[in-house]
Design a protein around this motif. Structure first.
Motif, mmCIF file in Angstrom:
data_model
loop_
_atom_site.group_PDB
_atom_site.id
_atom_site.type_symbol
_atom_site.label_atom_id
_atom_site.label_comp_id
_atom_site.label_asym_id
_atom_site.label_seq_id
_atom_site.Cartn_x
_atom_site.Cartn_y
_atom_site.Cartn_z
ATOM 1 N N ALA A 97 -1.135 5.386 -6.065
ATOM 2 C CA ALA A 97 -0.306 5.257 -4.869
ATOM 3 C C ALA A 97 1.177 5.199 -5.242
ATOM 4 O O ALA A 97 2.016 5.852 -4.599
ATOM 5 N N LYS A 98 1.510 4.419 -6.277
ATOM 6 C CA LYS A 98 2.913 4.302 -6.682
ATOM 7 C C LYS A 98 3.450 5.637 -7.191
ATOM 8 O O LYS A 98 4.567 6.043 -6.841
ATOM 9 N N LEU A 99 2.656 6.321 -8.011
ATOM 10 C CA LEU A 99 3.090 7.616 -8.534
ATOM 11 C C LEU A 99 3.306 8.613 -7.391
ATOM 12 O O LEU A 99 4.286 9.362 -7.392
ATOM 13 N N ARG A 119 4.055 7.920 -4.234
ATOM 14 C CA ARG A 119 5.255 7.563 -3.456
ATOM 15 C C ARG A 119 6.518 8.009 -4.179
ATOM 16 O O ARG A 119 7.415 8.617 -3.571
ATOM 17 N N GLU A 120 6.616 7.724 -5.474
ATOM 18 C CA GLU A 120 7.817 8.077 -6.220
ATOM 19 C C GLU A 120 7.978 9.598 -6.318
ATOM 20 O O GLU A 120 9.103 10.115 -6.271
ATOM 21 N N CYS A 176 8.668 3.734 1.438
ATOM 22 C CA CYS A 176 9.159 5.107 1.309
ATOM 23 C C CYS A 176 10.535 5.210 1.962
ATOM 24 O O CYS A 176 10.684 5.054 3.173
ATOM 25 N N GLU A 191 -4.328 0.861 0.028
ATOM 26 C CA GLU A 191 -3.395 0.896 -1.107
ATOM 27 C C GLU A 191 -2.228 1.840 -0.826
ATOM 28 O O GLU A 191 -1.074 1.527 -1.127
ATOM 29 N N TYR A 192 -2.526 2.992 -0.211
ATOM 30 C CA TYR A 192 -1.486 3.989 0.058
ATOM 31 C C TYR A 192 -0.621 3.566 1.249
ATOM 32 O O TYR A 192 0.592 3.745 1.231
ATOM 33 N N PRO A 236 0.481 4.947 -14.230
ATOM 34 C CA PRO A 236 0.830 4.097 -13.082
ATOM 35 C C PRO A 236 -0.259 4.207 -12.012
ATOM 36 O O PRO A 236 -1.126 5.081 -12.081
ATOM 37 N N SER A 237 -0.217 3.315 -11.015
ATOM 38 C CA SER A 237 -1.211 3.419 -9.944
ATOM 39 C C SER A 237 -1.015 4.745 -9.204
ATOM 40 O O SER A 237 0.097 5.266 -9.111
ATOM 41 N N GLU A 253 1.742 0.889 -0.095
ATOM 42 C CA GLU A 253 2.737 1.416 -1.032
ATOM 43 C C GLU A 253 3.799 2.221 -0.301
ATOM 44 O O GLU A 253 5.003 2.114 -0.591
ATOM 45 N N TYR A 283 1.889 10.547 -15.456
ATOM 46 C CA TYR A 283 0.604 9.881 -15.245
ATOM 47 C C TYR A 283 -0.180 9.805 -16.555
ATOM 48 O O TYR A 283 -0.781 8.780 -16.884
#
Length: 432
Positions: free
Chosen positions: A38-40, A42-43, A77, A69-70, A35-36, A73, A30
């Protein structure tokens, strides 16, 4: 017993260490890449494995609790994981059937799995008595990892609520408790066996000849091993094959939907993860329902209100829509129905551009946006939708996707063959 407790303790310590390392890497990433959020998240959840993947899926299916947003995203998953060596599967089988020779139960077991997900993997086998079966085997250490992760999450959310008392989701600890309840059930295959039996009882009671679910071999099933009849056919994900095999692909999906809609009223729980991979077109033409690990429970009054809401939407009767939103949701304050009606009219006038049929002809992503918008309107008026309502709506999005591929010229919810509300006797007559 002491040896198992020691192993579980070591696994818990190792899991906490692994979680800390992955979290630290996410923090470094981060700082470097920005990154956003939400994306971070999720990954990172996908890197952390089964518990966090399931948590991500919970976020994706609970728009009433998490930011848009979450929710969007976490729609991506993933639950597919690399398969484990067959030796691990044999280890679990030997532990679960201790004192018995596996060759007395299974004539053969295919070493290559049919499927592998975060909690279990599935192998084809043949019983000594000759029946073809599939064995769903829980991956080693899953339960220990689950409890360790959930305890860490519970501790973290309690700290967060104390540190930030005005945090938007002040009931985070309660949410974790609900996740824990649901996930503990998912790793108990005896619970899944009950869900399958319930669904098969419903099919028998309604004399449903178009659908089936695998028979459970209870004598060869435990909390960590589920032995079921093997169904032969193709999943509905094989769209090209389904179109080739079925004379009328739309009828295949209509039959599956009618069966599922009936189960909402007549079963103790409904299948809440009915993506195309969990629906099969069998060699004999029937629809096969598989994988009952994730289920929801829906109050019949909520489902009736949902249907009436959709009917009111088609008629652009916003007052009726508002009344049925109140029946579908929960609220702890008085709701101004006139203002709610006006908000719904503004929302759908923007969405439909004067054409109420546009909703049913929109893309799946658009439908997901509409669900989120409906939830947002409800929230502004103090209406909270039960999580199982979100599961229900998500399932209807699945059906919409299937129909667009299998029968793109069919208006699914206007089809006369579809029975959203079915005139059966109450389910209590045949429940266990």
């Amino acid at each position: 017993m002491k040896k198992n407790m020691l192993l579980d303790g070591l696994r818990s310590i190792a899991r906490i260490g692994e979680t800390a390392v992955i979290a630290a890497k996410a923090g470094i990433r981060y700082a470097a890449e920005k990154p956003s959020n939400a994306k971070l998240m999720r990954e990172t959840f996908e890197s952390l494995g089964s518990t966090y993947i399931k948590l991500g899926q919970f976020i994706a299916s609970t728009p009433s609790l998490f930011p848009r947003e979450y929710v969007e995203e976490f729609q991506g998953c993933l639950d597919q994981t690399p398969s484990l060596p067959f030796s691990y599967v044999e280890q679990v089988l030997q532990e679960e059937f201790a004192g018995r020779d596996l060759t007395e139960i299974f004539a053969s077991i295919e070493p290559t799995p049919l499927a592998s997900a975060s909690i279990a993997q599935v192998h084809a086998a043949k019983l000594v008595s000759g029946e073809d079966v599939v064995i769903k085997v829980q991956k080693p250490g899953v339960e220990t990892i689950l409890y360790t992760d959930l305890n860490v999450l519970h501790w973290a959310t309690k700290l967060l609520e104390k540190a930030v008392p005005k945090v938007k989701f002040a009931s985070l600890a309660d949410i974790v408790e609900e996740i824990k309840l649901r996930m503990v059930r998912e790793v108990d295959f005896i619970e899944e066996a009950k869900n399958i039996d319930d669904f098969r009882d419903y099919l028998n009671a309604t004399q449903n000849q178009v659908a089936t679910a695998p028979r459970v071999y209870h004598q060869f099933s435990t909390r960590r091993v589920l032995t079921m009849q093997r169904l032969y056919g193709v999943p509905l994900t094989d769209f090209d094959v389904v179109r080739d095999v079925a004379k009328d692909p739309s009828q295949v999906l209509i039959a599956a939907m009618n069966t599922w809609f009936g189960s909402l009223m007549l079963c103790q729980s409904f299948h809440a993860d009915l993506h195309a991979g969990n629906l099969m077109l069998l060699d004999d033409g029937r629809i096969g329902f598989i994988d009952f690990g994730i289920v929801g429970q829906l109050n019949p009054e909520v489902w009736s209100a949902c249907i009436q809401f959709m009917d009111a939407l088609q008629k652009t009767d916003y007052a009726a829509m508002a009344q049925n939103m109140l029946k579908m949701g929960m609220t702890d304050r008085a709701v101004d129905v006139t203002r709610l009606t006006a908000d719904l009219e503004r929302l759908f006038n923007g969405v439909l551009l004067g054409d109420p049929q546009q909703l049913l002809n929109s893309k799946p992503n658009d439908l997901n946006d509409i669900m989120l918008d409906i939830v947002a309107v409800g929230e502004r008026h103090g209406i909270r939708f039960p999580r199982d309502f979100a599961l229900l709506f998500k399932q209807m999005l699945y059906f919409d996707r299937f129909m667009r591929v299998l029968a793109p010229y069919t208006d699914i919810y206007a089809d006369q063959r579809l029975q959203l509300l079915q005139n059966f006797e109450p389910a209590q007559q045949f429940k266990h």
